[in-house]
Design a protein around this motif. Structure first.
Motif, PDB file in Angstrom:
ATOM      1  N   TYR A 201     -12.781  -6.848   3.440  1.00 48.83           N
ATOM      2  CA  TYR A 201     -11.613  -6.342   4.646  1.00 48.83           C
ATOM      3  C   TYR A 201     -10.935  -5.855   3.072  1.00 48.83           C
ATOM      4  O   TYR A 201     -10.549  -7.038   2.663  1.00 48.83           O
ATOM      5  CB  TYR A 201     -10.992  -7.348   5.525  1.00 48.83           C
ATOM      6  N   VAL A 202     -10.055  -4.690   3.383  1.00 47.83           N
ATOM      7  CA  VAL A 202      -9.645  -4.173   2.277  1.00 47.83           C
ATOM      8  C   VAL A 202      -7.802  -3.699   3.257  1.00 47.83           C
ATOM      9  O   VAL A 202      -8.228  -2.996   4.002  1.00 47.83           O
ATOM     10  CB  VAL A 202      -9.741  -3.050   1.351  1.00 47.83           C
ATOM     11  N   CYS A 203      -6.947  -3.788   2.848  1.00 49.33           N
ATOM     12  CA  CYS A 203      -5.413  -3.580   3.845  1.00 49.33           C
ATOM     13  C   CYS A 203      -4.888  -3.091   3.093  1.00 49.33           C
ATOM     14  O   CYS A 203      -4.401  -3.426   1.702  1.00 49.33           O
ATOM     15  CB  CYS A 203      -5.227  -5.005   4.306  1.00 49.33           C
ATOM     16  N   PHE A 204      -4.663  -1.678   3.333  1.00 47.53           N
ATOM     17  CA  PHE A 204      -3.926  -1.193   2.730  1.00 47.53           C
ATOM     18  C   PHE A 204      -1.756  -0.764   3.274  1.00 47.53           C
ATOM     19  O   PHE A 204      -2.399  -0.696   4.361  1.00 47.53           O
ATOM     20  CB  PHE A 204      -3.947   0.674   2.250  1.00 47.53           C
ATOM     21  N   THR A 205      -0.900  -1.351   2.771  1.00 46.17           N
ATOM     22  CA  THR A 205      -0.006  -0.817   3.651  1.00 46.17           C
ATOM     23  C   THR A 205       1.352   0.423   2.713  1.00 46.17           C
ATOM     24  O   THR A 205       2.304   0.703   3.371  1.00 46.17           O
ATOM     25  CB  THR A 205       0.989  -2.251   3.544  1.00 46.17           C
ATOM     26  N   GLU A 206       0.406   0.596   1.459  1.00 46.90           N
ATOM     27  CA  GLU A 206       1.031   1.878   1.263  1.00 46.90           C
ATOM     28  C   GLU A 206       1.441   2.664   2.192  1.00 46.90           C
ATOM     29  O   GLU A 206       2.456   3.435   1.920  1.00 46.90           O
ATOM     30  CB  GLU A 206       0.513   2.165   0.210  1.00 46.90           C
ATOM     31  N   THR A 207       0.844   2.809   2.870  1.00 50.59           N
ATOM     32  CA  THR A 207       1.187   4.397   4.083  1.00 50.59           C
ATOM     33  C   THR A 207       2.121   3.811   4.591  1.00 50.59           C
ATOM     34  O   THR A 207       2.845   5.071   4.835  1.00 50.59           O
ATOM     35  CB  THR A 207      -0.157   4.623   4.884  1.00 50.59           C
ATOM     36  N   ASP A 208       2.572   3.009   5.460  1.00 52.87           N
ATOM     37  CA  ASP A 208       3.790   2.471   6.075  1.00 52.87           C
ATOM     38  C   ASP A 208       5.357   3.084   5.322  1.00 52.87           C
ATOM     39  O   ASP A 208       6.244   3.538   5.297  1.00 52.87           O
ATOM     40  CB  ASP A 208       3.798   1.125   7.049  1.00 52.87           C
ATOM     41  N   ARG A 209       4.844   2.023   3.887  1.00 49.63           N
ATOM     42  CA  ARG A 209       5.761   2.333   2.849  1.00 49.63           C
ATOM     43  C   ARG A 209       6.349   3.602   3.420  1.00 49.63           C
ATOM     44  O   ARG A 209       7.216   3.675   2.687  1.00 49.63           O
ATOM     45  CB  ARG A 209       5.106   1.096   1.472  1.00 49.63           C
ATOM     46  N   LEU A 210       5.814   4.116   2.709  1.00 49.13           N
ATOM     47  CA  LEU A 210       5.539   5.814   2.141  1.00 49.13           C
ATOM     48  C   LEU A 210       5.857   6.259   3.012  1.00 49.13           C
ATOM     49  O   LEU A 210       6.896   7.682   3.529  1.00 49.13           O
ATOM     50  CB  LEU A 210       4.192   6.449   1.522  1.00 49.13           C
TER      51      LEU A 210
END
Ligand SMILES: [Zn+2]
Length: 494
Positions: A201-210
């Motif tokens: 499992y790899v999770c990215f929250t960069e989408t939300d931040r940007l």
């Protein structure tokens, strides 16, 4: 290479924060988006309903545990205290374990990289992990530590402050976020090469931040594309592994996003309808400023609220606060003028206030009745009647474009079902598309405000769930269904 641990080969999960179907549709034909294009053309991705409010804080724990906020204990990033001060709350994965603990106990080897909201390293075997947002990344694996050093990755970039302060433009932010996504993808790919994982499992929250900074810009796509195309590359890699060796990919997003045109000032509305009262001194100062703004000294207070002193300041008695901002006014000078004034829970006269909104500053707002759960209850009887009256009045409020302001009004009694884990909101109100709710700003003249840079985008209730190879009917329609899907994939019936 034969993969073990699951009847159908390994399960790969990709988490993306705040990614709705419509953004993927808009971006799919751009360069570097091949993996998403393929998934969308095969209808592999569908909508998935988030928690109320649709926020990272409660939604990811629901994905990991199959439990609702009333059960896992995280309704938002904060909980309300009896004393009307919000207290930060974290997902406690040792009390309410994520599904990978169950997998690990069954002998499934797990790779878990920056799972949003899970900040705790496992105290059990079989999981190689880098902890997730919002705290600094830590790992329990020497190999991961080496890779983090190699890729100079020590957590998702904390650059929101710089962007807000105008010290960094969003184009640069987008590049930094894209780099951090690519570092994490490389780390995951290296780990998957060297060890066999049954679940990764790899999770990215960069989408939300940007997205919070760019969604209402005309050229929003060009800012998102660097980040999304890096995620697409990682997904393409996983799809290749699956085509070659079997297994399955699931794509999960905790909630969606939308551009924001206007903010509705909910506490301002509650004040003007005599549900909420300001402290006498604040009210007088506010009226002196023509019902628009408070005297200059109050601006200093805002500087304190936005600085590292916030926690101390929040907990000071009211008279000390006023003394404190006099002292700090020598440090923080040059406050900007505005047509609105920011108020906080400590500005409200809770000996008179019947209803207030707090914590959630999102298109779905949380409203509390000031009853016996609080220090100075005002509503001692007739709570149900008051809630009915509020619902009726809120239903009649119009948005800035003349539509119904609130498209849904949810009853806290139904959603939280008398949970003992926190003081639950009594009402949750969902704003019309293009609007978010603001609980801080006040003005005698307007119920609306243009969003600041950091609210260019905000959430919607629909996240996504996707599978590759496609499963026509997955039984996953809300965030609480994901765990069951995963367990079934490993042959564990509930
Ligand atoms: Zn989120």
């Amino acid at each position: 290479m034969k993969q073990t641990n699951s009847k159908k080969g390994p399960l790969y999960m990709v988490g993306m924060d705040s990614v709705p179907l419509w953004i993927l549709e808009e971006l799919k034909d751009e360069k570097g988006m091949q993996a998403f294009r393929k998934l969308l053309s095969d209808s592999c991705i569908k909508n998935m309903e988030s928690t109320l409010p649709p926020m990272t804080g409660p939604a990811w724990p629901s994905i990991y545990t199959g439990l609702e906020p009333k059960e896992h204990g995280v309704p938002d990033f904060f909980v309300m205290k009896k004393s009307y001060t919000p207290d930060i709350v974290y997902y406690d994965s040792s009390a309410v374990p994520p599904f990978w603990k169950e997998l690990a106990h069954k002998g499934v080897r797990c790779l878990v990289i920056t799972p949003a909201t899970d900040i705790t390293l496992p105290d059990y075997d079989n999981v190689d992990m880098i902890t997730g947002f919002p705290l600094k990344a830590r790992t329990n694996s020497k190999e991961l530590e080496g890779l983090m050093n190699k890729h100079s990755f020590d957590g998702e970039p904390n650059i929101e402050k710089e962007i807000k302060a105008g010290k960094m433009d969003v184009r640069e932010a987008s590049e930094i976020f894209a780099k951090s996504v690519s570092a994490r993808s490389d780390i995951a790919i290296s780990m998957m090469k060297s060890k066999r994982y049954g679940f990764s499992y790899v999770c990215f929250t960069e989408t939300d931040r940007l997205q919070h900074f760019v969604m209402n810009k005309n050229d929003w796509k060009r800012y998102l594309l660097p980040v999304y195309s890096e995620i697409s590359k990682y997904i393409a890699h996983v799809m290749q592994l699956i085509d070659k060796n079997g297994g399955r990919l699931i794509i999960v997003s905790d909630h969606g996003a939308q551009p924001i045109r206007k903010k509705f000032l909910l506490n301002n509305w509650l004040m003007q309808n005599d549900y909420l009262f300001l402290k006498e001194k604040v009210r007088k100062d506010f009226m002196k400023g023509g019902g628009k703004k408070l005297p200059a000294g109050y601006a200093v207070r805002e500087r304190i609220m936005k600085s590292g002193l916030r926690n101390t300041y929040d907990k000071m008695p009211y008279h000390m606060k006023r003394a404190a901002y006099k002292v700090f006014s020598t440090v923080f000078t040059g406050a900007a003028a505005a047509e609105y004034t920011r108020m906080h829970l400590f500005d409200f006269d809770m000996k008179k206030t019947k209803v207030f909104a707090a914590i959630s500053n999102d298109p779905v707002a949380s409203i509390w009745i000031n009853d016996s759960r609080f220090a100075t209850p005002v509503v001692k009887s007739g709570k149900d009647k008051l809630i009915m009256e509020l619902k009726e009045e809120l239903s009649g409020v119009k948005s800035s474009d003349g539509k119904k302001m609130f498209v849904n009004i949810f009853d806290g009694k139904d959603y939280y079902n008398g949970t003992k884990k926190f003081i639950a909101p009594d009402l949750l109100v969902e704003a019309q598309k293009g609007h978010t709710v603001d609980i801080f700003n006040f003005s005698k003249e307007s119920m609306f405000m243009d969003p600041e840079d950091a609210k260019s985008g905000d959430h919607i209730r629909e996240g996504i769930f996707g599978t590759y190879p496609k499963i026509a009917d997955t039984d996953v329609s809300t965030v609480t269904d994901v765990k069951n899907f995963v367990m079934k994939n490993f042959g564990v019936a509930r």
